[in-house]
Design a protein around this motif. Structure first.
Motif, short mmCIF file in Angstrom:
data_model
loop_
_atom_site.label_atom_id
_atom_site.label_comp_id
_atom_site.label_asym_id
_atom_site.label_seq_id
_atom_site.Cartn_x
_atom_site.Cartn_y
_atom_site.Cartn_z
N GLU B 105 16.65 58.80 63.44
CA GLU B 105 16.19 59.16 64.78
C GLU B 105 17.19 60.05 65.53
O GLU B 105 16.93 60.49 66.63
CB GLU B 105 15.94 57.91 65.64
CG GLU B 105 14.87 56.97 65.10
CD GLU B 105 13.46 57.55 65.22
OE1 GLU B 105 13.31 58.64 65.84
OE2 GLU B 105 12.52 56.94 64.68
N PHE B 106 18.38 60.24 64.94
CA PHE B 106 19.38 61.08 65.62
C PHE B 106 20.20 61.78 64.56
O PHE B 106 20.01 61.55 63.37
CB PHE B 106 20.29 60.23 66.53
CG PHE B 106 20.76 58.95 65.90
CD1 PHE B 106 21.81 58.97 64.98
CD2 PHE B 106 20.16 57.73 66.21
CE1 PHE B 106 22.25 57.79 64.39
CE2 PHE B 106 20.59 56.56 65.62
CZ PHE B 106 21.64 56.58 64.71
N SER B 107 21.10 62.66 64.98
CA SER B 107 22.01 63.29 64.04
C SER B 107 23.41 62.74 64.22
O SER B 107 23.77 62.32 65.33
CB SER B 107 22.01 64.81 64.22
OG SER B 107 20.77 65.31 63.78
N ILE B 108 24.14 62.74 63.12
CA ILE B 108 25.50 62.19 63.14
C ILE B 108 26.47 63.36 63.00
O ILE B 108 26.39 64.10 62.01
CB ILE B 108 25.68 61.18 61.99
CG1 ILE B 108 24.61 60.10 62.07
CG2 ILE B 108 27.08 60.58 62.01
CD1 ILE B 108 24.19 59.56 60.72
N ASP B 334 11.78 63.70 75.71
CA ASP B 334 12.17 64.28 77.00
C ASP B 334 13.63 64.00 77.35
O ASP B 334 14.12 64.43 78.39
CB ASP B 334 11.32 63.66 78.14
CG ASP B 334 9.90 64.17 78.10
OD1 ASP B 334 9.68 65.23 77.49
OD2 ASP B 334 9.02 63.50 78.67
N THR B 335 14.29 63.23 76.51
CA THR B 335 15.63 62.76 76.88
C THR B 335 16.62 63.00 75.76
O THR B 335 16.43 62.50 74.64
CB THR B 335 15.59 61.24 77.18
OG1 THR B 335 14.51 60.97 78.07
CG2 THR B 335 16.90 60.77 77.80
N VAL B 336 17.68 63.76 76.04
CA VAL B 336 18.75 63.91 75.06
C VAL B 336 19.67 62.69 75.18
O VAL B 336 20.05 62.31 76.29
CB VAL B 336 19.56 65.19 75.31
CG1 VAL B 336 20.77 65.26 74.38
CG2 VAL B 336 18.68 66.43 75.13
N VAL B 337 19.97 62.06 74.05
CA VAL B 337 20.89 60.92 74.07
C VAL B 337 22.17 61.32 73.33
O VAL B 337 22.12 61.81 72.20
CB VAL B 337 20.26 59.69 73.39
CG1 VAL B 337 21.26 58.54 73.33
CG2 VAL B 337 18.99 59.25 74.13
N LEU B 338 23.29 61.15 74.01
CA LEU B 338 24.58 61.47 73.40
C LEU B 338 25.45 60.22 73.41
O LEU B 338 25.61 59.58 74.44
CB LEU B 338 25.28 62.59 74.20
CG LEU B 338 26.72 62.92 73.81
CD1 LEU B 338 26.77 63.62 72.46
CD2 LEU B 338 27.38 63.81 74.87
N VAL B 339 25.96 59.85 72.24
CA VAL B 339 26.91 58.75 72.16
C VAL B 339 28.26 59.37 71.84
O VAL B 339 28.44 59.92 70.76
CB VAL B 339 26.54 57.73 71.07
CG1 VAL B 339 27.48 56.53 71.10
CG2 VAL B 339 25.09 57.28 71.23
N ARG B 372 16.99 68.25 66.33
CA ARG B 372 16.72 67.86 64.94
C ARG B 372 17.49 66.59 64.61
O ARG B 372 18.67 66.46 64.93
CB ARG B 372 17.08 68.99 63.99
CG ARG B 372 16.02 70.09 64.09
CD ARG B 372 16.45 71.33 63.38
NE ARG B 372 16.56 71.11 61.94
CZ ARG B 372 16.94 72.08 61.12
NH1 ARG B 372 17.24 73.27 61.58
NH2 ARG B 372 17.01 71.84 59.82
N SER B 373 16.79 65.65 63.98
CA SER B 373 17.43 64.35 63.73
C SER B 373 17.60 64.10 62.24
O SER B 373 17.15 64.89 61.41
CB SER B 373 16.58 63.25 64.37
OG SER B 373 15.29 63.26 63.81
N GLY B 374 18.25 63.02 61.93
CA GLY B 374 18.43 62.62 60.53
C GLY B 374 19.43 63.48 59.78
O GLY B 374 19.47 63.46 58.56
N GLN B 375 20.24 64.23 60.50
CA GLN B 375 21.21 65.10 59.82
C GLN B 375 22.63 64.57 59.97
O GLN B 375 22.95 63.94 60.96
CB GLN B 375 21.20 66.48 60.44
CG GLN B 375 19.86 67.12 60.45
CD GLN B 375 20.04 68.53 60.93
OE1 GLN B 375 20.38 69.41 60.14
NE2 GLN B 375 19.86 68.73 62.20
N VAL B 376 23.43 64.89 58.97
CA VAL B 376 24.85 64.59 59.09
C VAL B 376 25.58 65.93 59.10
O VAL B 376 25.42 66.74 58.19
CB VAL B 376 25.33 63.73 57.91
CG1 VAL B 376 26.83 63.47 58.03
CG2 VAL B 376 24.55 62.41 57.88
N ILE B 377 26.33 66.17 60.17
CA ILE B 377 27.04 67.43 60.30
C ILE B 377 28.54 67.17 60.18
O ILE B 377 29.07 66.28 60.85
CB ILE B 377 26.70 68.09 61.66
CG1 ILE B 377 25.22 68.47 61.67
CG2 ILE B 377 27.60 69.29 61.93
CD1 ILE B 377 24.69 68.86 63.01
#
Lengths: 546, 434
Positions: B105-108, B334-339, B372-377
């Motif tokens: 659900e997010f990118s790492i 609608d919402t960017v989530v940043l950890v 884009r989610s599910g990626q590892v950068i």
């Protein structure tokens, strides 16, 4: 430590004493008993001479710009400005009443200043304002930095009106421990406690020094040459920093260690190189004797180093007006051009022997400070051009502690100075800190002018401090006391306006509030008075300097 | 100057600079770089823009090795256990089980680097995208967003509550900096308590009387003074009006997490941070632009593994419930989530089994908002010796990415009060996320 039950007993006794004293003295502040007038002071001869020159500079610039000056401000207004700037609160009703009785041969501004200079609040408050520029507001390094001691030391220097150049030399060249030589906290606040570069941070010290004492933001060229002008080079900053290289932390505190050197990596270079200490201008003023910091201290404070005097003038002006003569306060061009007044004020300040109180007296007496922030004719209001040229007093936001201080001061008739009772002081300390935090403190950027915010309004409309200080409380609050003990509505309203806004009500305001108080007795009357106090505190006028 | 977190920016210098920017692009001066042009176009194609941002701030320095970038069975793991995620071959530190299941659900991002190793400086850098600079305070990302985007509405009604909020911010609340104090975050401590100072201290009749007498005072104050004083400087009366709208707004209910079903509250974890995350969802749902929630306590110089595990136990349920909750409410797009965190921790353990500060390759998560989610950068090395991770991402690039995704011209240069133009962000958007 006093045990708890005993503390309660002391508090109760204090409340009783305050209550009895208050009711006896009350009639005095409300106008029926004679209070002693303030001692008079005049415009002294050397001040008069300097003043003529300063005023001429401004009036001729207004003439060139074809601007009319705003009318003279009322004496009350000038007194309010000075109390806010120099004690952090509006004047008390008692002080105002005594001021109103001033003998006609006295100069109101100079007499008021003599009164404030004798007040411990002046030393304490101004010390805090200085400390912001000298060491900032942060907690600093653990154990070796004691901000409180630094502020107390500054307060002691202000109390004896120590020449400003001496005070600054003490800070820059200080040696010893942060407890017995509190001025060394100027150095220890910049100490890095971990890592490779342990010890006093030359970069931080050089940045602070050039901003606070020279009014030059030299640290902008720390990483590269000046992008916005070609005055400063990267070397200028690092060579200044090198003066702090030999400051060393030892078991006996801050000492000079002659073997220490300063290294910097210049832009475009890969390797660090040793940097020799060199001053960025007027090298002929630097003595050859003494430690590096000694030499720097003497160069900075040299009577011919105009940048030093200009920086002091600009900061003092900013404290008094709420806005610096050259904005930002710590970025004054070295070669000008300067606004009218700047160079003369700087010269006169040096001539006075860097006498800080003289500088305050001079600026306070000057035409710009004596002008109103409004026009004489509402149809032709003050213009932005007038304000920009200091032909009208600027309207600036009060600082959070000035707002808190004024709320607390206005709840009692007498000045809350060092003689004020201990419970007043304790309460003020805790309340002020909490209030300041919530109101939003700008920290070191204290002259950045910002608009009012919603949290600020919520805090003043509904917050605890205002609620407690204006609510019905016949012992602690003047709002209840004026409601019950004044001989007429008019007297109550006048007392409230003077205590909160340091002015008398306009006829329209008087009529309005008379209607709200008349025919009310007991609780409804106290409530109506509380509502009036609330409105006064929540007005623009209360939170802005004018 | 006549701007507020509740309104769009209409200042004249701002408009004229924008105009210049547009016209210069039209006349072929090429103000925009090809990359940002391309990204701007790409973003337009992808349809609607996100409206809000949630920042979960891991104060103290979360260890990349025990959270989102473990190197299982390597020497630098020092025995810390890792778990599988929903992405094949990708591991998280143990204790993040719920979040691991949502890894698609997010990118790492595992290769964040910075030059700041001190808490205060690195936090400033992380929250503003700029390194500390004497004499100037940069605005936090939430302040930029509230300044740049129009005043939010919800179902056609203006949002009356503050639109930029820091929950349990501790020492470093998000600040408006050179944009002004009005863009400071509204600070909220444990959401279990009611919002302070929003209740009038007197009954309606007396409140009305008070406001009425205020008008009399304001009239005498305005007489003969600068005509634009209220509008361009004090904003005093307008702030009182907005404060009053807020006090009477039913939107205040968004702050009240006690209204949420018990099961939902429990899912977030009965911690201050869990409550903060629940409040964040409710606030974003009420139209708030930016909410920052801080989880303090990551600075594990002593007993790193134990300390990090304790933190993860608070983070995991709250973060997983936050993502699920946003999805359930149809708010995730609608919402960017940043950890994020100020820096990572050293691959080496120190003598007290702690890990020290490490800004040379640490991890953040970014998701939602149509990213884009599910990626590892990026990738750090297994030996812990390299300070140069593959596919490096700078802290400011995170800012440029978020602003770009929100449709904000991140390269726009704001004229600060010290007369120095500063770009909203000097980073570059991360193309792989857009």
């Amino acid at each position: 430590m006093i045990s708890k039950p005993r503390r309660i007993l002391i508090s109760l006794a204090a409340i009783a004493a305050v209550a009895v004293g208050a009711i006896v003295a009350l009639t005095g502040y409300l106008g029926s008993i004679e209070l002693a007038p303030l001692p008079t002071a005049e415009v002294a001869e050397p001040l008069k001479k300097s003043l003529t020159k300063v005023n001429a500079a401004f009036t001729s610039s207004w003439k060139d710009l074809k601007l009319d000056a705003a009318p003279q401000a009322l004496d009350h207004t000038v007194a309010r400005r000075l109390s806010l700037a120099l004690t952090g609160a509006t004047p008390s009703l008692e002080e105002i009443r005594r001021f109103e009785k001033l003998a006609t041969n006295g100069d109101p501004t100079q007499s008021w200043l003599s009164h404030l200079f004798e007040d411990q609040r002046y030393n304490n408050y101004l010390a805090e304002r200085f400390a912001r520029a000298f060491v900032g507001v942060g907690p600093g390094p653990f154990l070796i930095y004691r901000r409180r001691r630094m502020v107390n030391w500054l307060s002691e220097q202000l109390a004896v009106n120590r020449p400003y150049d001496e005070l600054v030399r003490d800070l820059i060249a200080s040696e010893g421990t942060w407890t017995t030589n509190p001025e060394t906290n100027f150095i220890t606040v910049a100490v890095i406690q971990d890592g490779e570069n342990k010890g006093p941070d030359e970069v931080k010290l050089a940045a602070r020094t050039s901003r606070a004492f020279l009014g030059i933001s030299l640290d902008c060229v720390q990483c590269h040459d000046d992008k916005f002008g070609d005055r400063w080079k990267q070397e200028d900053f690092h060579q200044l920093a090198a003066f702090f290289a030999q400051a060393d932390m030892t078991v006996s505190g801050v000492r000079e260690k002659e073997t220490k050197e300063y290294e910097a990596v210049y832009r475009g270079k890969k390797e660090a190189s040793t940097v020799e200490p060199l001053v960025p201008f007027s090298a002929e003023l630097k003595p050859e004797e003494g430690s590096r910091r000694d030499q720097l201290a003497h160069w900075i404070t040299h009577a011919n180093n105009e940048a030093f005097a200009r920086a002091a003038v600009n900061r003092t002006w900013a404290i008094l007006f709420g806005r610096p003569l050259v904005d930002p306060v710590d970025d004054i061009p070295l070669e000008g051009p300067y606004p009218p007044g700047m160079e003369i004020l700087a010269k006169e300040f040096v001539k006075s022997g860097h006498d800080f109180r003289f500088l305050v007296r001079l600026i306070a007496a000057s035409e710009p400070f004596q002008l109103a922030s409004h026009s004489g004719d509402p149809v032709m209001p003050v213009t932005a051009e007038q304000e920009a040229a200091w032909a009208a007093f600027p309207v600036t936001p009060l600082r959070p502690e000035q707002v808190a201080g004024s709320i607390i001061q206005s709840a009692s008739f007498q000045a809350l100075d060092n003689d004020a009772h201990i419970i007043d002081k304790l309460r003020r300390y805790g309340e002020t800190n909490d209030f300041v935090k919530r109101y939003g403190d700008q920290g070191e950027n204290e002259f950045q002018e910002e608009s009012g915010t919603i949290p600020q309004r919520l805090l003043l409309m509904n917050g605890k401090l205002v609620g407690e200080r204006t609510g019905e409380n016949p012992i602690m609050n003047s709002s209840t006391r004026v409601a019950h003990y004044s001989s007429s509505e008019k007297q109550a309203i006048e007392a409230a306006f003077l205590a909160l806004l340091t002015r008398k009500p306009t006829p329209e305001e008087l009529t309005y509030f008379e209607k709200s108080l008349i025919d009310k007795k007991q609780k409804p009357r106290a409530q109506a008075s509380a509502d009036m106090y609330w409105a006064l505190i929540n007005s623009t006028e209360f939170s802005w300097n004018r | 100057m006549n701007t507020s977190p509740f309104g769009a920016c209409h200042s004249s210098d701002h408009l004229s600079r924008r105009f210049f920017l547009r016209s210069s692009a039209l006349t072929g001066l090429g103000w925009l770089t090809p990359l940002s042009q391309q990204l701007a176009r790409g973003a337009e194609k992808s349809g609607s823009r996100p409206k809000s941002v949630i920042v979960l701030w891991m104060q103290g320095g979360a260890s990349q090795l025990e959270t989102f970038d473990p190197h299982p069975d390597s020497a630098i793991s020092h025995g810390a256990k890792a778990i599988k995620t929903s992405l094949p071959g990708i591991h998280f530190g143990e204790g993040l089980e719920q979040t691991a299941e949502l890894a698609n659900e997010f990118s790492i991002l595992r290769s964040i680097v910075s030059k700041e190793g001190d808490h205060a400086r690195a936090t400033y850098h992380g929250k503003t995208g700029y390194r500390p600079f004497p004499g100037l305070v940069h605005p936090a990302i939430g302040s930029i967003i509230t300044h740049e985007l129009p005043a939010p509405t919800l179902n056609g009604t203006p949002v009356d509550i503050p639109t930029h909020i820091s929950i349990t911010p501790g020492q470093f609340p998000a600040r408006g900096g050179y944009l002004g104090a009005k863009y400071d975050a509204f600070q909220l401590h444990d959401p279990v308590n009611p919002v302070p100072d929003v209740k009038a201290s007197t009954d309606q009749k007396r409140t009305a009387r008070r406001i009425d007498s205020l008008n009399v005072l304001e009239k005498s104050f305005a007489a003969g003074r600068l005509p634009e004083l209220e509008k361009e400087r004090t904003l005093h009366r307008s702030s009182i009006q907005r404060a009053q709208s807020m006090m009477s707004s039913h939107q205040l209910a968004a702050f009240n997490i006690k209204e949420a079903p018990k099961a939902e509250r429990e899912a977030f974890g009965e911690t201050r941070f869990g409550r903060g995350c629940l409040a964040a969802i409710r606030l974003v749902g009420a139209g708030v632009r930016c909410v920052e929630v801080t989880l303090n306590g990551w600075d594990t110089h002593i007993n790193n593994h134990e300390g990090q595990l304790n933190q993860k136990q608070q983070l995991d349920p709250a973060l997983a419930s936050l993502i699920k909750g946003l999805k359930e409410r149809d708010l995730y797009e609608d919402t960017v989530v940043l950890v994020a965190t100020e820096f990572g921790r050293t691959p080496k353990l120190n003598v007290t089994d702690g890990r020290d500060h490490w800004p040379h390759g640490f991890s953040v998560l970014m998701g939602g908002g149509g990213l884009r989610s599910g990626q590892v950068i990026g990738e750090t090395d297994r030996t812990g010796k390299s300070q140069d991770p593959a596919d490096k991402v700078l802290v400011q690039d995170l800012h440029a990415t978020i602003l770009n995704r929100l449709g904000i011209d991140y390269e726009y240069e704001f004229m600060t009060s010290i007369g120095r133009p500063i770009a909203l962000s000097d980073g570059r958007p991360i193309a792989a996320l857009l």
